[in-house]
Design a protein around this motif. Structure first.
Motif, PDB file in Angstrom:
ATOM      1  N   PHE A   5       0.593  -1.241   0.344  1.00 34.60           N
ATOM      2  CA  PHE A   5       0.368  -0.244  -0.162  1.00 34.60           C
ATOM      3  C   PHE A   5       1.172   1.121  -0.479  1.00 34.60           C
ATOM      4  O   PHE A   5       1.942   1.137   0.454  1.00 34.60           O
ATOM      5  CB  PHE A   5      -1.075   0.492   1.446  1.00 34.60           C
ATOM      6  N   ALA A   6       0.311   2.330  -0.559  1.00 37.25           N
ATOM      7  CA  ALA A   6       0.696   3.236  -0.331  1.00 37.25           C
ATOM      8  C   ALA A   6       0.079   4.484   1.031  1.00 37.25           C
ATOM      9  O   ALA A   6      -1.101   4.734   0.687  1.00 37.25           O
ATOM     10  CB  ALA A   6       0.187   5.067  -1.233  1.00 37.25           C
ATOM     11  N   MET A   7       0.652   4.545   1.417  1.00 36.59           N
ATOM     12  CA  MET A   7       0.304   5.518   3.496  1.00 36.59           C
ATOM     13  C   MET A   7      -0.592   6.373   2.897  1.00 36.59           C
ATOM     14  O   MET A   7      -0.284   7.179   2.734  1.00 36.59           O
ATOM     15  CB  MET A   7       1.004   5.241   4.261  1.00 36.59           C
ATOM     16  N   GLN A 255      -5.086  -9.948  -4.584  1.00 36.11           N
ATOM     17  CA  GLN A 255      -5.311 -10.567  -3.762  1.00 36.11           C
ATOM     18  C   GLN A 255      -5.028  -9.252  -2.512  1.00 36.11           C
ATOM     19  O   GLN A 255      -4.111  -8.413  -2.928  1.00 36.11           O
ATOM     20  CB  GLN A 255      -4.016 -12.038  -3.504  1.00 36.11           C
ATOM     21  N   ALA A 256      -5.504  -9.514  -1.744  1.00 36.47           N
ATOM     22  CA  ALA A 256      -5.407  -7.909  -0.667  1.00 36.47           C
ATOM     23  C   ALA A 256      -4.257  -8.563  -0.176  1.00 36.47           C
ATOM     24  O   ALA A 256      -3.840  -9.834   0.412  1.00 36.47           O
ATOM     25  CB  ALA A 256      -6.635  -8.589   0.172  1.00 36.47           C
ATOM     26  N   GLU A 311     -11.530  -1.605 -12.322  1.00 31.74           N
ATOM     27  CA  GLU A 311     -10.976  -1.283 -13.469  1.00 31.74           C
ATOM     28  C   GLU A 311      -9.008  -1.573 -13.181  1.00 31.74           C
ATOM     29  O   GLU A 311      -9.243  -2.149 -13.725  1.00 31.74           O
ATOM     30  CB  GLU A 311     -10.861   0.307 -13.622  1.00 31.74           C
ATOM     31  N   SER A 312      -8.967  -1.328 -12.554  1.00 34.27           N
ATOM     32  CA  SER A 312      -6.791  -1.538 -12.410  1.00 34.27           C
ATOM     33  C   SER A 312      -6.127  -2.388 -12.048  1.00 34.27           C
ATOM     34  O   SER A 312      -5.481  -3.018 -11.665  1.00 34.27           O
ATOM     35  CB  SER A 312      -6.587   0.491 -11.787  1.00 34.27           C
ATOM     36  N   ARG A 313      -8.047  -2.818 -11.078  1.00 31.38           N
ATOM     37  CA  ARG A 313      -7.385  -4.021  -9.765  1.00 31.38           C
ATOM     38  C   ARG A 313      -6.759  -3.600  -8.694  1.00 31.38           C
ATOM     39  O   ARG A 313      -5.502  -4.439  -8.657  1.00 31.38           O
ATOM     40  CB  ARG A 313      -7.314  -5.279 -10.428  1.00 31.38           C
ATOM     41  N   ARG A 314      -6.389  -2.360  -8.549  1.00 31.67           N
ATOM     42  CA  ARG A 314      -5.625  -1.919  -7.607  1.00 31.67           C
ATOM     43  C   ARG A 314      -6.396  -1.514  -6.379  1.00 31.67           C
ATOM     44  O   ARG A 314      -7.287  -0.464  -6.247  1.00 31.67           O
ATOM     45  CB  ARG A 314      -4.693  -0.455  -8.183  1.00 31.67           C
TER      46      ARG A 314
END
Length: 361
Positions: A5-7, A255-256, A311-314
């Protein structure tokens, strides 16, 4: 920084003890303020364009709560009063509404059907395994919304639903975490245990959708355009997307990172997920299996709330925090203004966290 993650937000560590309700049971901790009287609110749903939040109650008689986000007060909502019961032949499986003393509400799904009006689906384990159907009316700005029980859709014999969702045509989907003959230990080990079940408006029973069997089918949401659905495979920490017209193979998997998402719901054009930290040092790391039984995760774990762009799966981080003995078992989240509302399948309250105003969207 949390792996992957970006915080975007950081919260502190709490020191308040947990325990049974007492005079100071809802005293704020270093992380949270609380809403009392909302036992095991495993799932949450915000009624759009209103200050009202619906909370489930994953304990016998905990039922449904209606929460005023302005006063942070919760009250029992469904009492089975005469004006709360209006059977609809479209939902024929139950002749009587759920008994409020038994009503055990788990997953929620709210679909608005008109201005201020909606259909609330509730997974019920109290007295029967069924999806209870309620009509909600929130058109009166000066009074709390009302609800009317319309009927239920029974789950297949021996099957216990976890989450529920629907398409705009009235088709209902439900997840089963562990089908008969499987266990929580199985999905912790990555074995297939669950499935997604579907029932159309003209169908008389739920049927398993082929290809949807995952390790611990948990949270569930349908696509905005009714083209398919998203389901959480809890054992693999994955969001799995399927097309509505052919479920034999997933469209994609995401995946998370470093947390175990539980429920999943739309927040704007993103999917909002919440769950406990996967590798929690305070609990000895990963979830353990002892003598063949999966740990119940009663040891307080940190939590994560994130959004997924389909869409981006991000994944984008909304908030995370250290273990809080007063609030464990994070399972659901609702964003309302600058406040993040958290549900839990273990705690006797709802937690509220104020987010930074500069939070990225």
């Amino acid at each position: 920084m949390l792996g992957g993650f970006a915080m975007l937000a950081l919260t502190g560590c709490a020191t308040s003890p947990s325990g049974r309700p007492s005079a100071d049971a809802c005293t704020p901790t270093a992380q949270f303020s609380f809403v009392c009287g909302a036992n095991k609110s495993e799932d949450l749903a915000h009624i759009p364009a209103t200050p009202w939040i619906v909370a489930s109650g994953f304990a016998t008689g905990a039922g449904l709560k209606l929460v005023d986000s302005r006063t942070r007060q919760a009250r029992f909502w469904f009492t089975a009063a005469a004006d709360q019961v209006a059977p609809d032949p479209a939902y024929p499986d139950c002749a009587t509404p759920p008994d409020p003393t038994l009503f055990t509400a788990r997953g929620l799904s709210l679909r608005m059907t008109g201005a201020g009006q909606g259909r609330l689906l509730v997974v019920n384990h109290g007295g029967r395994e069924a999806i209870e159907v309620f009509a909600i009316d929130a058109r009166n700005d000066t009074a709390p919304p009302t609800l009317r029980w319309q009927g239920c859709l029974a789950m297949p014999q021996g099957h216990v639903a976890n989450a529920v969702a629907s398409y705009s045509d009235g088709t209902v989907l439900a997840t089963v975490l562990t089908r008969p003959g499987t266990s929580i230990t199985d999905f912790v080990l990555g074995r297939t245990t669950g499935g997604v079940y579907q029932r159309g408006p003209q169908e008389r029973a739920f049927r398993l959708l082929p290809g949807t069997e995952l390790p611990g089918n948990n949270g569930l949401e349908t696509a905005r355009d009714d083209s398919g659905f998203y389901v959480i495979g809890f054992g693999l920490r994955e969001v799995v997307a399927y097309a509505r017209n052919d479920t034999r193979q997933p469209l994609w998997r995401a995946q998370a990172p470093e947390f175990m998402p539980d429920n999943i719901h739309w927040d704007g054009d993103k999917l909002l997920l919440a769950g406990m930290v996967r590798d929690e040092p305070a609990c000895g790391g990963l979830r353990k299996i002892v003598n063949g039984i999966a740990d119940g995760m009663l040891c307080p774990r940190g939590y994560v709330v994130a959004e997924l762009d389909p869409e981006s799966r991000r994944f984008s981080l909304i908030a995370y925090g250290m273990p809080d003995p007063a609030f464990n078992g994070v399972s659901a989240a609702v964003l309302l203004g600058d406040d993040l509302w958290l549900g839990s399948y273990q705690a006797d309250r709802i937690a509220v966290l104020r987010l930074p105003k500069h939070r990225m969207n």
